[in-house]
Design an enzyme around this catalytic site. Sequence first.
Site, mmCIF file in Angstrom:
data_model
loop_
_atom_site.group_PDB
_atom_site.id
_atom_site.type_symbol
_atom_site.label_atom_id
_atom_site.label_comp_id
_atom_site.label_asym_id
_atom_site.label_seq_id
_atom_site.Cartn_x
_atom_site.Cartn_y
_atom_site.Cartn_z
ATOM 1 N N GLU A 78 -18.091 6.228 19.787
ATOM 2 C CA GLU A 78 -17.171 7.444 20.310
ATOM 3 C C GLU A 78 -17.274 8.703 19.365
ATOM 4 O OE1 GLU A 78 -16.432 4.229 19.523
ATOM 5 O OE2 GLU A 78 -14.597 3.553 20.283
ATOM 6 N N CYS A 98 -11.370 2.926 17.510
ATOM 7 C CA CYS A 98 -10.733 2.796 16.103
ATOM 8 C C CYS A 98 -9.980 4.196 15.967
ATOM 9 C CB CYS A 98 -11.932 2.593 15.091
ATOM 10 S SG CYS A 98 -12.758 4.063 14.651
HETATM 11 N N1 THU Z 1 -17.488 0.501 16.448
HETATM 12 C C1 THU Z 1 -17.534 1.457 17.283
HETATM 13 O O1 THU Z 1 -18.570 1.795 17.720
HETATM 14 N N2 THU Z 1 -16.498 1.778 18.089
HETATM 15 C C2 THU Z 1 -15.127 1.342 17.885
HETATM 16 O O2 THU Z 1 -14.343 1.916 18.293
HETATM 17 C C3 THU Z 1 -15.035 0.327 16.932
HETATM 18 C C4 THU Z 1 -16.060 -0.123 16.038
HETATM 19 C C5 THU Z 1 -18.753 -0.173 15.805
HETATM 20 C C6 THU Z 1 -18.895 0.190 14.368
HETATM 21 C C7 THU Z 1 -19.685 -1.016 13.788
HETATM 22 O O3 THU Z 1 -21.109 -0.408 14.037
HETATM 23 C C8 THU Z 1 -19.320 -1.998 14.725
HETATM 24 O O4 THU Z 1 -18.706 -1.497 15.993
HETATM 25 C C9 THU Z 1 -18.568 -2.947 14.115
HETATM 26 O O5 THU Z 1 -17.639 -2.651 13.653
#
Ligand code: THU
Length: 146
Positions: free
Chosen positions: A57, A99
């Site tokens: 995101e 997140c």
């Molecule tokens: N991740 C995202 O790309 N977006 C989110 O909203 C949560 C987590 C990714 C970060 C990391 O590369 C992987 O997911 C595991 O946490």
Amino acid sequence: MSEPITDLVAAAIEAARNAYAPYSGFHVGAALLFDDGAVVQAANVENASYGLSLCAEANAVARAMTEGRRGGLVAVAIAGGKADAAGAIALGPEPVMPCGRCRQMLHELAALGDTDPEVIGAADGSLTRLPLSALLPHAFGPANLA
Ligand code: THU
């Protein structure tokens, strides 16, 4: 909304194919829909220094803003899961919702255009749909610095 939600979710799933996630194995794609019908896609990009990893995101917001977008954000779809040998992701039973840091980054872009985008998290067989304002109530944003 000009773009059906299912198309936006498909765009997020497609974006996840380009995730660089060798450390977590968790491939995430995001697709931002704008009021002119444009869709901006991005995926997560990890780093051997784990803490430097970038979320899908956040990358999508950065990509859109680098293209010159300042607002007009109407919806965000997110899809994540483990990739199979062909690179396709298998959605899990729980939706991937942004997140905390990504909620704040999405808020910045939304606030510039005074929209409250719908956030759509894809799970296997279901979608969770909530306005960004419900995910980040009483958000700090550009208005606070005006
Ligand atoms: N991740 C995202 O790309 N977006 C989110 O909203 C949560 C987590 C990714 C970060 C990391 O590369 C992987 O997911 C595991 O946490």
